[in-house]
Design a protein around this motif. Sequence first.
Motif, PDB file in Angstrom:
ATOM      1  N   SER A  56       0.856  -1.189   0.000  1.00  0.00           N
ATOM      2  CA  SER A  56       0.000   0.000   0.000  1.00  0.00           C
ATOM      3  C   SER A  56       0.892   1.239   0.000  1.00  0.00           C
ATOM      4  O   SER A  56       2.102   1.153   0.258  1.00  0.00           O
ATOM      5  N   ALA A  57       0.304   2.398  -0.291  1.00  0.00           N
ATOM      6  CA  ALA A  57       1.086   3.633  -0.281  1.00  0.00           C
ATOM      7  C   ALA A  57       1.698   3.870   1.096  1.00  0.00           C
ATOM      8  O   ALA A  57       2.843   4.327   1.210  1.00  0.00           O
ATOM      9  N   LYS A  58       0.957   3.557   2.132  1.00  0.00           N
ATOM     10  CA  LYS A  58       1.472   3.743   3.493  1.00  0.00           C
ATOM     11  C   LYS A  58       2.703   2.882   3.726  1.00  0.00           C
ATOM     12  O   LYS A  58       3.700   3.342   4.298  1.00  0.00           O
ATOM     13  N   ASP A  59       2.647   1.631   3.277  1.00  0.00           N
ATOM     14  CA  ASP A  59       3.788   0.735   3.465  1.00  0.00           C
ATOM     15  C   ASP A  59       4.959   1.123   2.564  1.00  0.00           C
ATOM     16  O   ASP A  59       6.121   0.977   2.942  1.00  0.00           O
ATOM     17  N   ARG A  60       4.657   1.616   1.351  1.00  0.00           N
ATOM     18  CA  ARG A  60       5.741   2.044   0.465  1.00  0.00           C
ATOM     19  C   ARG A  60       6.536   3.195   1.075  1.00  0.00           C
ATOM     20  O   ARG A  60       7.750   3.295   0.880  1.00  0.00           O
ATOM     21  N   SER A  61       5.850   4.077   1.789  1.00  0.00           N
ATOM     22  CA  SER A  61       6.523   5.245   2.367  1.00  0.00           C
ATOM     23  C   SER A  61       7.538   4.854   3.439  1.00  0.00           C
ATOM     24  O   SER A  61       8.342   5.689   3.860  1.00  0.00           O
ATOM     25  N   LYS A  62       7.503   3.606   3.873  1.00  0.00           N
ATOM     26  CA  LYS A  62       8.461   3.126   4.872  1.00  0.00           C
ATOM     27  C   LYS A  62       9.685   2.488   4.223  1.00  0.00           C
ATOM     28  O   LYS A  62      10.637   2.121   4.922  1.00  0.00           O
ATOM     29  N   LEU A  63       9.658   2.349   2.905  1.00  0.00           N
ATOM     30  CA  LEU A  63      10.776   1.741   2.194  1.00  0.00           C
ATOM     31  C   LEU A  63      11.910   2.747   2.022  1.00  0.00           C
ATOM     32  O   LEU A  63      11.668   3.958   2.000  1.00  0.00           O
ATOM     33  N   PRO A  64      13.147   2.281   1.889  1.00  0.00           N
ATOM     34  CA  PRO A  64      14.281   3.202   1.721  1.00  0.00           C
ATOM     35  C   PRO A  64      14.099   4.126   0.530  1.00  0.00           C
ATOM     36  O   PRO A  64      13.828   3.679  -0.583  1.00  0.00           O
ATOM     37  N   GLY A  65      14.211   5.415   0.778  1.00  0.00           N
ATOM     38  CA  GLY A  65      14.176   6.397  -0.293  1.00  0.00           C
ATOM     39  C   GLY A  65      12.811   6.868  -0.729  1.00  0.00           C
ATOM     40  O   GLY A  65      12.699   7.864  -1.450  1.00  0.00           O
ATOM     41  N   ILE A  66      11.729   6.194  -0.336  1.00  0.00           N
ATOM     42  CA  ILE A  66      10.391   6.545  -0.810  1.00  0.00           C
ATOM     43  C   ILE A  66       9.741   7.518   0.160  1.00  0.00           C
ATOM     44  O   ILE A  66       9.495   7.185   1.321  1.00  0.00           O
ATOM     45  N   SER A  67       9.469   8.735  -0.289  1.00  0.00           N
ATOM     46  CA  SER A  67       8.844   9.737   0.569  1.00  0.00           C
ATOM     47  C   SER A  67       7.340   9.526   0.629  1.00  0.00           C
ATOM     48  O   SER A  67       6.730   8.949  -0.277  1.00  0.00           O
ATOM     49  N   ARG A  68       6.740  10.001   1.697  1.00  0.00           N
ATOM     50  CA  ARG A  68       5.297   9.834   1.871  1.00  0.00           C
ATOM     51  C   ARG A  68       4.512  10.516   0.759  1.00  0.00           C
ATOM     52  O   ARG A  68       3.522   9.979   0.259  1.00  0.00           O
ATOM     53  N   SER A  69       4.972  11.700   0.338  1.00  0.00           N
ATOM     54  CA  SER A  69       4.229  12.453  -0.675  1.00  0.00           C
ATOM     55  C   SER A  69       4.258  11.783  -2.046  1.00  0.00           C
ATOM     56  O   SER A  69       3.393  12.045  -2.885  1.00  0.00           O
ATOM     57  N   ARG A  70       5.245  10.915  -2.285  1.00  0.00           N
ATOM     58  CA  ARG A  70       5.371  10.270  -3.595  1.00  0.00           C
ATOM     59  C   ARG A  70       5.091   8.772  -3.540  1.00  0.00           C
ATOM     60  O   ARG A  70       5.247   8.073  -4.541  1.00  0.00           O
ATOM     61  N   ALA A  71       4.708   8.278  -2.370  1.00  0.00           N
ATOM     62  CA  ALA A  71       4.546   6.831  -2.204  1.00  0.00           C
ATOM     63  C   ALA A  71       3.456   6.267  -3.105  1.00  0.00           C
ATOM     64  O   ALA A  71       3.567   5.126  -3.580  1.00  0.00           O
ATOM     65  N   ARG A  72       2.403   7.020  -3.360  1.00  0.00           N
ATOM     66  CA  ARG A  72       1.315   6.495  -4.190  1.00  0.00           C
ATOM     67  C   ARG A  72       1.710   6.458  -5.664  1.00  0.00           C
ATOM     68  O   ARG A  72       1.358   5.525  -6.385  1.00  0.00           O
ATOM     69  N   GLN A  73       2.453   7.443  -6.124  1.00  0.00           N
ATOM     70  CA  GLN A  73       2.749   7.522  -7.553  1.00  0.00           C
ATOM     71  C   GLN A  73       4.040   6.829  -7.953  1.00  0.00           C
ATOM     72  O   GLN A  73       4.362   6.740  -9.143  1.00  0.00           O
ATOM     73  N   VAL A  74       4.798   6.312  -6.997  1.00  0.00           N
ATOM     74  CA  VAL A  74       6.083   5.707  -7.341  1.00  0.00           C
ATOM     75  C   VAL A  74       5.920   4.430  -8.167  1.00  0.00           C
ATOM     76  O   VAL A  74       6.797   4.075  -8.954  1.00  0.00           O
ATOM     77  N   VAL A  75       4.784   3.742  -8.028  1.00  0.00           N
ATOM     78  CA  VAL A  75       4.552   2.547  -8.844  1.00  0.00           C
ATOM     79  C   VAL A  75       4.500   2.919 -10.321  1.00  0.00           C
ATOM     80  O   VAL A  75       5.181   2.315 -11.155  1.00  0.00           O
ATOM     81  N   ALA A  76       3.709   3.935 -10.638  1.00  0.00           N
ATOM     82  CA  ALA A  76       3.622   4.369 -12.034  1.00  0.00           C
ATOM     83  C   ALA A  76       4.974   4.852 -12.537  1.00  0.00           C
ATOM     84  O   ALA A  76       5.375   4.556 -13.668  1.00  0.00           O
ATOM     85  N   GLY A  77       5.704   5.581 -11.693  1.00  0.00           N
ATOM     86  CA  GLY A  77       7.027   6.048 -12.080  1.00  0.00           C
ATOM     87  C   GLY A  77       7.968   4.893 -12.375  1.00  0.00           C
ATOM     88  O   GLY A  77       8.740   4.925 -13.341  1.00  0.00           O
ATOM     89  N   ALA A  78       7.899   3.844 -11.549  1.00  0.00           N
ATOM     90  CA  ALA A  78       8.754   2.668 -11.760  1.00  0.00           C
ATOM     91  C   ALA A  78       8.398   1.963 -13.058  1.00  0.00           C
ATOM     92  O   ALA A  78       9.284   1.494 -13.792  1.00  0.00           O
ATOM     93  N   LEU A  79       7.112   1.885 -13.377  1.00  0.00           N
ATOM     94  CA  LEU A  79       6.695   1.224 -14.616  1.00  0.00           C
ATOM     95  C   LEU A  79       7.136   2.010 -15.845  1.00  0.00           C
ATOM     96  O   LEU A  79       7.517   1.420 -16.871  1.00  0.00           O
ATOM     97  N   VAL A  80       7.095   3.346 -15.758  1.00  0.00           N
ATOM     98  CA  VAL A  80       7.576   4.169 -16.870  1.00  0.00           C
ATOM     99  C   VAL A  80       9.078   3.984 -17.047  1.00  0.00           C
ATOM    100  O   VAL A  80       9.576   3.826 -18.171  1.00  0.00           O
ATOM    101  N   ALA A  81       9.812   3.993 -15.936  1.00  0.00           N
ATOM    102  CA  ALA A  81      11.264   3.804 -16.009  1.00  0.00           C
ATOM    103  C   ALA A  81      11.602   2.443 -16.609  1.00  0.00           C
ATOM    104  O   ALA A  81      12.480   2.330 -17.481  1.00  0.00           O
ATOM    105  N   GLU A  82      10.914   1.404 -16.152  1.00  0.00           N
ATOM    106  CA  GLU A  82      11.169   0.054 -16.664  1.00  0.00           C
ATOM    107  C   GLU A  82      10.889  -0.032 -18.161  1.00  0.00           C
ATOM    108  O   GLU A  82      11.695  -0.567 -18.933  1.00  0.00           O
TER     109      GLU A  82
END
Length: 333
Positions: A251-277
């Motif tokens: 979940s976005a809440k759990d992602r925000s606890k991962l190294p480097g992932i900020s709370r404000s970007r935790a929800r959109q980091v999945v889409a960002g990762a898919l674009v990068a990939e």
Amino acid sequence: MRLAALDIGSNSAQLQVVDVYSGAPPLPAHAVKEPTLLGEELQPDGSLSEEGAQRAAKAVRQAVDAAGRLGVDQLYPFVTAAIRDATNSAEVLELIEAESGIRPQHLSGEQEAHLTYFAAHRWYGWSAGRLLLMDIGGGSMELVLGRDVEPELAVSLPLGAGRLTRAFCASDPPRAKEIKAIRRHVRETLSEVVDRLRWEGTPRRVVATSKTFKQLARLAGAAPQRKGPFVHRELTLAALREQIPRLIKASAKDRSKLPGISRSRARQVVAGALVAEATMGALDLRSVEICPWALREGILLRHLEAMSVNPELPLQALTRNNAPVRPLPAAVS
């Protein structure tokens, strides 16, 4: 002289202050970040809500106040896709001006691409050779290719992490069909430029900028930002692919606890990762080097270059359009 760039984006208004010395790089002297969270305030008609506009105006006012306290001599405020592409962007800019006393410029996607490339080219120098740059923002992704100060090719695609999250990810964590839809959309959009980039030939160096790439690299084991800008950081495609399932399941809440992932970007980091990939895969890139300089540095560097030629050159000359840059309020200038 103390210069500053104020980047008013979808997640925050970020003030970057540099002290200019002859022969020295414009490394940050101070940085101030005020949350905007505009991605949460986009309405079905493409406008920003009143609450979002008010939040942006407050963030800009606080950043301008900080610029005054820090003794900034010249301030360049600008908005990117979140406000630029809003159907009520003119009203939002007027509100910001009324609240803060400054009227930010808006940069087009192509201008963003050119300025970000300019910063990366300066960071690596002439020895970099042909440079391919990728930048994933909240509203758009820029791809730039070049060898000289001005790029040969610069494109801006509507593949920002925030934009795709709003368009495709209604669930948290996202459902399998939402992930599939993002991947299909990204492939289709990339197909417009991948053949052209392949035709241009193999770059000598591939670099990535933006908070999205920095956070993904940190998640994959790169050094934290507190280690400074001179530490080598990279993101490999293999490491990114290892992390994507982890991001999708959380979940976005759990992602925000991962190294480097900020709370404000935790929800959109999945889409960002898919674009990068998808981008790295389409271009057969095994890894990208993380460049510490990006758009804000590009703006400041352009201004310094212009001043070296003509010390009286007005700041708005950097934008290559006719919209005026308002001077700082008396309390700040």
